[in-house]
Design a protein around this motif. Structure first.
Motif, PDB file in Angstrom:
ATOM      1  N   ASP A 207       0.835  -1.196   0.000  1.00  0.00           N
ATOM      2  CA  ASP A 207       0.000   0.000   0.000  1.00  0.00           C
ATOM      3  C   ASP A 207       0.874   1.252   0.000  1.00  0.00           C
ATOM      4  OD1 ASP A 207      -2.574   1.035  -0.124  1.00  0.00           O
ATOM      5  OD2 ASP A 207      -2.695   1.347   2.038  1.00  0.00           O
ATOM      6  N   LEU A 208       1.918   1.253   0.822  1.00  0.00           N
ATOM      7  CA  LEU A 208       2.831   2.400   0.872  1.00  0.00           C
ATOM      8  C   LEU A 208       3.568   2.572  -0.445  1.00  0.00           C
ATOM      9  CD1 LEU A 208       4.098   4.646   2.594  1.00  0.00           C
ATOM     10  CD2 LEU A 208       5.794   2.983   3.380  1.00  0.00           C
ATOM     11  N   ARG A 209       3.970   1.470  -1.042  1.00  0.00           N
ATOM     12  CA  ARG A 209       4.656   1.510  -2.340  1.00  0.00           C
ATOM     13  C   ARG A 209       3.743   2.093  -3.415  1.00  0.00           C
ATOM     14  NH1 ARG A 209       5.075  -2.663  -6.316  1.00  0.00           N
ATOM     15  NH2 ARG A 209       6.952  -2.470  -7.624  1.00  0.00           N
ATOM     16  N   SER A 210       2.481   1.718  -3.413  1.00  0.00           N
ATOM     17  CA  SER A 210       1.527   2.240  -4.386  1.00  0.00           C
ATOM     18  C   SER A 210       1.307   3.736  -4.189  1.00  0.00           C
ATOM     19  CB  SER A 210       0.195   1.492  -4.264  1.00  0.00           C
ATOM     20  OG  SER A 210       0.360   0.115  -4.506  1.00  0.00           O
ATOM     21  N   GLN A 211       1.244   4.180  -2.934  1.00  0.00           N
ATOM     22  CA  GLN A 211       1.065   5.606  -2.662  1.00  0.00           C
ATOM     23  C   GLN A 211       2.268   6.414  -3.155  1.00  0.00           C
ATOM     24  OE1 GLN A 211       0.230   6.085   1.505  1.00  0.00           O
ATOM     25  NE2 GLN A 211      -1.655   4.883   1.429  1.00  0.00           N
ATOM     26  N   ARG A 212       3.462   5.886  -2.967  1.00  0.00           N
ATOM     27  CA  ARG A 212       4.656   6.602  -3.413  1.00  0.00           C
ATOM     28  C   ARG A 212       4.711   6.680  -4.936  1.00  0.00           C
ATOM     29  NH1 ARG A 212       9.234   4.064   0.714  1.00  0.00           N
ATOM     30  NH2 ARG A 212       8.648   5.314   2.544  1.00  0.00           N
ATOM     31  N   ARG A 213       4.303   5.593  -5.603  1.00  0.00           N
ATOM     32  CA  ARG A 213       4.273   5.626  -7.064  1.00  0.00           C
ATOM     33  C   ARG A 213       3.268   6.644  -7.570  1.00  0.00           C
ATOM     34  NH1 ARG A 213       4.693  -0.431  -9.711  1.00  0.00           N
ATOM     35  NH2 ARG A 213       6.921  -0.762  -9.302  1.00  0.00           N
ATOM     36  N   ALA A 214       2.109   6.698  -6.915  1.00  0.00           N
ATOM     37  CA  ALA A 214       1.092   7.667  -7.313  1.00  0.00           C
ATOM     38  C   ALA A 214       1.580   9.086  -7.091  1.00  0.00           C
ATOM     39  CB  ALA A 214      -0.198   7.414  -6.537  1.00  0.00           C
ATOM     40  N   GLN A 216       4.560  10.178  -7.343  1.00  0.00           N
ATOM     41  CA  GLN A 216       5.564  10.557  -8.336  1.00  0.00           C
ATOM     42  C   GLN A 216       4.940  11.159  -9.591  1.00  0.00           C
ATOM     43  OE1 GLN A 216       7.834   7.005  -9.035  1.00  0.00           O
ATOM     44  NE2 GLN A 216       8.938   7.135  -7.087  1.00  0.00           N
ATOM     45  N   HIS A 217       3.672  10.858  -9.810  1.00  0.00           N
ATOM     46  CA  HIS A 217       3.001  11.378 -11.009  1.00  0.00           C
ATOM     47  C   HIS A 217       2.203  12.650 -10.730  1.00  0.00           C
ATOM     48  CE1 HIS A 217       3.758   7.104 -11.919  1.00  0.00           C
ATOM     49  NE2 HIS A 217       3.849   7.503 -13.182  1.00  0.00           N
ATOM     50  N   LEU A 218       2.311  13.151  -9.496  1.00  0.00           N
ATOM     51  CA  LEU A 218       1.614  14.380  -9.150  1.00  0.00           C
ATOM     52  C   LEU A 218       2.548  15.557  -9.233  1.00  0.00           C
ATOM     53  CD1 LEU A 218      -0.372  13.190  -5.969  1.00  0.00           C
ATOM     54  CD2 LEU A 218      -1.285  13.549  -8.266  1.00  0.00           C
ATOM     55  N   PRO A 219       2.031  16.789  -9.383  1.00  0.00           N
ATOM     56  CA  PRO A 219       2.871  17.984  -9.314  1.00  0.00           C
ATOM     57  C   PRO A 219       3.617  18.034  -7.983  1.00  0.00           C
ATOM     58  CG  PRO A 219       0.692  18.533 -10.156  1.00  0.00           C
ATOM     59  CD  PRO A 219       0.626  17.104  -9.689  1.00  0.00           C
ATOM     60  N   ALA A 220       4.705  18.774  -7.964  1.00  0.00           N
ATOM     61  CA  ALA A 220       5.589  18.782  -6.790  1.00  0.00           C
ATOM     62  C   ALA A 220       4.858  19.165  -5.516  1.00  0.00           C
ATOM     63  CB  ALA A 220       6.762  19.748  -7.031  1.00  0.00           C
ATOM     64  N   GLY A 221       4.010  20.186  -5.562  1.00  0.00           N
ATOM     65  CA  GLY A 221       3.300  20.633  -4.360  1.00  0.00           C
ATOM     66  C   GLY A 221       2.340  19.593  -3.848  1.00  0.00           C
ATOM     67  N   LEU A 222       1.597  18.962  -4.757  1.00  0.00           N
ATOM     68  CA  LEU A 222       0.662  17.937  -4.348  1.00  0.00           C
ATOM     69  C   LEU A 222       1.383  16.697  -3.818  1.00  0.00           C
ATOM     70  CD1 LEU A 222      -2.013  18.143  -7.189  1.00  0.00           C
ATOM     71  CD2 LEU A 222      -2.204  18.993  -4.834  1.00  0.00           C
ATOM     72  N   ALA A 223       2.515  16.352  -4.449  1.00  0.00           N
ATOM     73  CA  ALA A 223       3.279  15.185  -4.004  1.00  0.00           C
ATOM     74  C   ALA A 223       3.775  15.363  -2.596  1.00  0.00           C
ATOM     75  CB  ALA A 223       4.452  14.944  -4.943  1.00  0.00           C
ATOM     76  N   GLN A 224       4.212  16.597  -2.223  1.00  0.00           N
ATOM     77  CA  GLN A 224       4.661  16.845  -0.857  1.00  0.00           C
ATOM     78  C   GLN A 224       3.508  16.682   0.107  1.00  0.00           C
ATOM     79  OE1 GLN A 224       6.499  20.693  -0.778  1.00  0.00           O
ATOM     80  NE2 GLN A 224       8.305  20.041  -1.943  1.00  0.00           N
ATOM     81  N   GLY A 225       2.289  17.077  -0.304  1.00  0.00           N
ATOM     82  CA  GLY A 225       1.131  16.919   0.557  1.00  0.00           C
ATOM     83  C   GLY A 225       0.801  15.461   0.808  1.00  0.00           C
ATOM     84  N   VAL A 226       0.944  14.616  -0.246  1.00  0.00           N
ATOM     85  CA  VAL A 226       0.684  13.194  -0.108  1.00  0.00           C
ATOM     86  C   VAL A 226       1.704  12.556   0.803  1.00  0.00           C
ATOM     87  CG1 VAL A 226       0.617  10.987  -1.334  1.00  0.00           C
ATOM     88  CG2 VAL A 226      -0.473  13.005  -2.321  1.00  0.00           C
ATOM     89  N   ASN A 227       2.983  12.931   0.650  1.00  0.00           N
ATOM     90  CA  ASN A 227       4.037  12.360   1.495  1.00  0.00           C
ATOM     91  C   ASN A 227       3.920  12.837   2.932  1.00  0.00           C
ATOM     92  OD1 ASN A 227       5.214  10.916  -0.626  1.00  0.00           O
ATOM     93  ND2 ASN A 227       6.468  12.683  -1.264  1.00  0.00           N
TER      94      ASN A 227
END
Length: 227
Positions: A207-214, A216-227
């Motif tokens: 599940d964590l691996r899938s979230q990290r892959r997802a 990577q395909h988001l804009p930088a600001g959104l990716a930081q929010g997910v992480n």
């Protein structure tokens, strides 16, 4: 269709009773020492969950809130009795091996939890699908756990298949490790806890691996929010 898709995904993955909700652990840990035992109890539980959800959804508007739990338990107990008698009649050797765990489906918290949290609030078809998917999700976990424990503990797969299909089914038993002396801890209760812990860890890792892959395909600001 979106509702049905969500029900399927929740039952099999997002809200899996065995590795996410951690409900119904008594049979999951107690009878998962082989694939045959695990599948037998898992399918029995799935049938009970499917039809108990459908029955309770059908009568939900006729039962007052104050007495709903006793009524739900009576419905579940009636269905478990039918399953218990059917297994006793048609797969008696397997029924003897499963023992008290078949009647104990009545007290399985995942069965009552789904009837109260979902079936009592939704129409019949979605409720039956929810019960089926939750049951299949639990069966998948208990089967994987049974396979893991059986291979490590006995070096076989499908041992005891003759209990359900007769002596001829012994030919389908797979000896994964020939002349294996066995590892007793794997088929004892501690082995169930170790095996379940491993499955939970693998599920969380995936599940964590899938979230990290997802991410990577988001804009930088959104990716930081997910992480």
């Amino acid at each position: 269709m979106s509702q049905y898709r969500d029900i399927i995904v929740n039952g099999l993955w997002k809200q899996n009773p065995g590795v996410v909700q951690l409900l119904g652990l008594c049979p999951l840990l107690g009878i998962s020492n082989s694939v045959v035992n695990a599948v037998g109890l898992g399918l029995a539980t799935t049938l009970v969950m499917t039809f108990s959800n459908g029955s309770i959804s059908a009568i939900r508007n006729l039962v007052s809130h104050e007495i709903r739990i006793p009524v739900f338990i009576l419905v579940i107990a009636a269905l478990v009795t039918v399953i218990d008698m059917a297994m006793n009649a048609f797969v008696h050797p397997l029924y003897l091996v499963l023992g008290i765990f078949v009647p104990l489906i009545v007290t399985n918290c995942i069965v009552l939890a789904r009837t109260d949290s979902f079936a009592a609030k939704n129409p019949v078809l979605p409720s039956m699908l929810d019960g089926m998917m939750m049951g299949i999700g639990l069966t998948m976990v208990i089967t994987l756990l049974g396979a893991l424990r059986e291979v490590v503990g006995k070096g076989t797969l499908f041992a005891g298949l003759d209990l359900a299909f007769g002596p001829a089914a012994q030919a389908f038993v797979i000896h994964v490790v020939p002349d294996y002396k066995g590892f007793l801890l794997a088929i004892l209760p501690p082995g169930a806890f170790f095996g379940l812990g491993l499955l939970i860890a693998l599920r969380n890792w995936w599940d964590l691996r899938s979230q990290r892959r997802a991410a990577q395909h988001l804009p930088a600001g959104l990716a930081q929010g997910v992480n």
